[in-house]
Design a protein around this motif. Structure first.
Motif, PDB file in Angstrom:
ATOM      1  N   LEU A  30       6.847   3.874   5.534  1.00  0.00           N
ATOM      2  CA  LEU A  30       7.870   4.732   4.924  1.00  0.00           C
ATOM      3  C   LEU A  30       8.494   4.126   3.665  1.00  0.00           C
ATOM      4  N   ILE A  31       8.035   2.968   3.252  1.00  0.00           N
ATOM      5  CA  ILE A  31       8.591   2.323   2.052  1.00  0.00           C
ATOM      6  C   ILE A  31       8.552   3.230   0.814  1.00  0.00           C
ATOM      7  N   PRO A  32       7.445   3.973   0.577  1.00  0.00           N
ATOM      8  CA  PRO A  32       7.416   4.824  -0.639  1.00  0.00           C
ATOM      9  C   PRO A  32       8.228   6.118  -0.519  1.00  0.00           C
ATOM     10  N   ALA A  60       6.379  22.429 -12.817  1.00  0.00           N
ATOM     11  CA  ALA A  60       7.059  21.675 -11.753  1.00  0.00           C
ATOM     12  C   ALA A  60       6.121  21.460 -10.570  1.00  0.00           C
ATOM     13  N   TYR A  61       5.380  22.496 -10.185  1.00  0.00           N
ATOM     14  CA  TYR A  61       4.413  22.361  -9.092  1.00  0.00           C
ATOM     15  C   TYR A  61       3.313  21.358  -9.465  1.00  0.00           C
ATOM     16  N   SER A  62       2.879  21.429 -10.710  1.00  0.00           N
ATOM     17  CA  SER A  62       1.777  20.560 -11.160  1.00  0.00           C
ATOM     18  C   SER A  62       2.170  19.088 -11.141  1.00  0.00           C
ATOM     19  N   VAL A  63       3.459  18.809 -11.297  1.00  0.00           N
ATOM     20  CA  VAL A  63       3.929  17.420 -11.246  1.00  0.00           C
ATOM     21  C   VAL A  63       4.208  16.993  -9.811  1.00  0.00           C
ATOM     22  N   PHE A  64       4.850  17.872  -9.044  1.00  0.00           N
ATOM     23  CA  PHE A  64       5.334  17.498  -7.716  1.00  0.00           C
ATOM     24  C   PHE A  64       4.197  17.187  -6.742  1.00  0.00           C
ATOM     25  N   PHE A  65       3.205  18.068  -6.653  1.00  0.00           N
ATOM     26  CA  PHE A  65       2.160  17.880  -5.652  1.00  0.00           C
ATOM     27  C   PHE A  65       1.319  16.624  -5.877  1.00  0.00           C
ATOM     28  N   PRO A  66       0.945  16.280  -7.118  1.00  0.00           N
ATOM     29  CA  PRO A  66       0.268  14.987  -7.318  1.00  0.00           C
ATOM     30  C   PRO A  66       1.144  13.790  -6.926  1.00  0.00           C
ATOM     31  N   VAL A  67       2.475  13.889  -7.171  1.00  0.00           N
ATOM     32  CA  VAL A  67       3.371  12.805  -6.766  1.00  0.00           C
ATOM     33  C   VAL A  67       3.323  12.612  -5.253  1.00  0.00           C
ATOM     34  N   VAL A  68       3.322  13.728  -4.513  1.00  0.00           N
ATOM     35  CA  VAL A  68       3.247  13.650  -3.049  1.00  0.00           C
ATOM     36  C   VAL A  68       1.939  12.982  -2.610  1.00  0.00           C
ATOM     37  N   GLU A  69       0.843  13.351  -3.260  1.00  0.00           N
ATOM     38  CA  GLU A  69      -0.447  12.753  -2.912  1.00  0.00           C
ATOM     39  C   GLU A  69      -0.464  11.258  -3.213  1.00  0.00           C
ATOM     40  N   ILE A  70       0.153  10.855  -4.320  1.00  0.00           N
ATOM     41  CA  ILE A  70       0.209   9.429  -4.674  1.00  0.00           C
ATOM     42  C   ILE A  70       1.025   8.658  -3.643  1.00  0.00           C
ATOM     43  N   VAL A  71       2.160   9.236  -3.228  1.00  0.00           N
ATOM     44  CA  VAL A  71       2.995   8.573  -2.216  1.00  0.00           C
ATOM     45  C   VAL A  71       2.248   8.455  -0.898  1.00  0.00           C
ATOM     46  N   LEU A  72       1.516   9.495  -0.516  1.00  0.00           N
ATOM     47  CA  LEU A  72       0.700   9.436   0.698  1.00  0.00           C
ATOM     48  C   LEU A  72      -0.330   8.318   0.608  1.00  0.00           C
ATOM     49  N   ALA A  73      -0.990   8.211  -0.544  1.00  0.00           N
ATOM     50  CA  ALA A  73      -1.987   7.146  -0.730  1.00  0.00           C
ATOM     51  C   ALA A  73      -1.335   5.761  -0.661  1.00  0.00           C
ATOM     52  N   LEU A  74      -0.134   5.631  -1.222  1.00  0.00           N
ATOM     53  CA  LEU A  74       0.598   4.362  -1.155  1.00  0.00           C
ATOM     54  C   LEU A  74       0.931   3.999   0.286  1.00  0.00           C
ATOM     55  N   SER A  75       1.377   4.986   1.072  1.00  0.00           N
ATOM     56  CA  SER A  75       1.719   4.741   2.471  1.00  0.00           C
ATOM     57  C   SER A  75       0.502   4.295   3.262  1.00  0.00           C
ATOM     58  N   ILE A  76      -0.622   4.965   3.051  1.00  0.00           N
ATOM     59  CA  ILE A  76      -1.856   4.574   3.739  1.00  0.00           C
ATOM     60  C   ILE A  76      -2.274   3.170   3.308  1.00  0.00           C
ATOM     61  N   GLY A  77      -2.153   2.891   2.006  1.00  0.00           N
ATOM     62  CA  GLY A  77      -2.497   1.553   1.513  1.00  0.00           C
ATOM     63  C   GLY A  77      -1.627   0.472   2.134  1.00  0.00           C
ATOM     64  N   LEU A  78      -0.329   0.757   2.312  1.00  0.00           N
ATOM     65  CA  LEU A  78       0.578  -0.215   2.928  1.00  0.00           C
ATOM     66  C   LEU A  78       0.220  -0.454   4.387  1.00  0.00           C
ATOM     67  N   ILE A  79      -0.202   0.587   5.093  1.00  0.00           N
ATOM     68  CA  ILE A  79      -0.628   0.424   6.485  1.00  0.00           C
ATOM     69  C   ILE A  79      -1.850  -0.484   6.561  1.00  0.00           C
ATOM     70  N   VAL A  80      -2.819  -0.213   5.687  1.00  0.00           N
ATOM     71  CA  VAL A  80      -4.032  -1.040   5.671  1.00  0.00           C
ATOM     72  C   VAL A  80      -3.694  -2.490   5.319  1.00  0.00           C
ATOM     73  N   TRP A  81      -2.826  -2.668   4.307  1.00  0.00           N
ATOM     74  CA  TRP A  81      -2.444  -4.026   3.895  1.00  0.00           C
ATOM     75  C   TRP A  81      -1.730  -4.769   5.027  1.00  0.00           C
ATOM     76  N   TRP A  82      -0.805  -4.091   5.694  1.00  0.00           N
ATOM     77  CA  TRP A  82      -0.008  -4.739   6.743  1.00  0.00           C
ATOM     78  C   TRP A  82      -0.876  -5.109   7.952  1.00  0.00           C
ATOM     79  N   THR A  83      -1.733  -4.173   8.343  1.00  0.00           N
ATOM     80  CA  THR A  83      -2.572  -4.431   9.526  1.00  0.00           C
ATOM     81  C   THR A  83      -3.679  -5.434   9.232  1.00  0.00           C
ATOM     82  N   ALA A  84      -4.065  -5.546   7.966  1.00  0.00           N
ATOM     83  CA  ALA A  84      -5.117  -6.504   7.614  1.00  0.00           C
ATOM     84  C   ALA A  84      -4.585  -7.924   7.543  1.00  0.00           C
ATOM     85  N   GLY A  85      -3.267  -8.068   7.348  1.00  0.00           N
ATOM     86  CA  GLY A  85      -2.680  -9.397   7.239  1.00  0.00           C
ATOM     87  C   GLY A  85      -2.346 -10.012   8.586  1.00  0.00           C
ATOM     88  N   GLU A  86      -1.701 -11.130   8.533  1.00  0.00           N
ATOM     89  CA  GLU A  86      -1.355 -11.842   9.758  1.00  0.00           C
ATOM     90  C   GLU A  86      -0.002 -11.400  10.324  1.00  0.00           C
TER      91      GLU A  86
END
Length: 311
Positions: A168-170, A243-269
């Motif tokens: 939930l950081i992003p 406004a729609y064209s900006v907002f929806f890509p932002v949501v997708e980027i945040v989703l990708a960041l959240s997934i990336g953080l999960i992978v990073w956290w679980t891959a570490g010690e």
């Protein structure tokens, strides 16, 4: 006024009173859909951790069949929910349109001298149709989405609160983007609504008064006026589209960041994943998608609700 008016919303819902069974049904379906949302991630986590890890093929097949059944059940419930809210909205609009037309029939003739017929047409057709969205895309669907978000977050925190906080950081980015998106769309909706009213009024007045326009050879002048009104309508819609064209890509980027953080956290010690706990990662990624699905449309639904109240 742009201020959200609860009193007006209550007035609208009084028109739904004869159909309260349908309304209560939509609320019950909203609650059931919220509680069923985290079930599939839970079953996936159980399948990966317990049955795939221990090569229990028979149980994997059973769990797959159960999940297919849940997907079919959820799809049927979502269809029923969407149909019920849409039916309720269209029925209320039907009754309200009849009431408005009766009101117009009883107006003093001086009212028609002061008010363009196109404006009354917009009030009777476009604005009342917007009220339909209060039911179809407004209050109850918003409640359903909020309950769904709460249920998914509750499941995630119950499984692993640390990993949930990492994912939930992003989210502050989403909150900020949602606020600016809501304000921008709100302003655009006002412009579009006013432009539609102006277009209707202009076209109606000039069609009924075409003899006067032609008698004074004012076709060119009136055509330029129409172009300006039409241009304002286009610009208002483009502002909303931007406004729609900006907002929806932002949501997708945040989703990708959240997934990336999960992978990073679980891959570490830091997490120290124990054996047979890989299902948590898979279920969390699925949960994020279930979490972001309503978030994509929540701000838009709030605007739809507000614009319905204003209409």
């Amino acid at each position: 006024s742009k201020k959200f008016d609860i009193a007006v919303l209550r007035r609208v819902f009084r028109y739904a009173a004869p159909y309260k069974r349908k309304f209560y049904l939509s609320v019950v379906l909203a609650v059931l859909l919220a509680f069923i949302t985290p079930v599939r991630p839970l079953l996936i986590q159980l399948t990966v951790n317990e049955y795939i890890a221990h090569r229990m093929t028979e149980w994997v097949i059973y769990m797959t069949i159960i999940q297919i059944g849940i997907i079919i059940l959820e799809t049927a419930m979502r269809f029923w929910f969407s149909f019920t809210t849409a039916w309720l909205g269209q029925t209320v609009v039907k009754d309200l349109r009849v009431a408005v037309y009766k009101k117009i029939l009883g107006l003093n003739l001086s009212q028609f001298d002061r008010t363009p017929i196109g404006t009354l047409t917009t009030r009777s057709i476009n604005d009342i149709e917007s009220i339909n969205e209060i039911f179809a895309e407004g209050l109850v669907p918003i409640i359903a989405d909020l309950l769904s978000i709460v249920c998914v977050l509750a499941y995630m925190f119950s499984v692993d609160w640390k990993l949930t906080l990492i994912a939930l950081i992003p989210f502050p980015i989403i909150i900020l983007a949602t606020y600016y998106f809501k304000e921008s769309i709100n302003r655009s909706f006002f412009r579009v609504r006013n432009a539609v009213s102006a277009l209707n009024a202009f076209v109606q007045e000039h069609l009924t008064g075409m003899q006067i326009v032609q008698a004074f050879a004012a076709e060119g002048k009136e055509s330029e006026k129409f172009k300006d009104i039409n241009k304002e309508h286009r610009n208002a819609n483009i502002k909303a589209i931007f406004a729609y064209s900006v907002f929806f890509p932002v949501v997708e980027i945040v989703l990708a960041l959240s997934i990336g953080l999960i992978v990073w956290w679980t891959a570490g010690e830091a997490l120290q994943l124990q054996q047979n706990q890989q299902g948590i990662v898979i279920s969390f990624i699925l949960c994020l998608n279930l979490l972001f699905r309503p978030l994509r449309v929540l701000a838009d639904k709030f605007n739809v609700l507000q614009m319905g109240v204003i209409a």
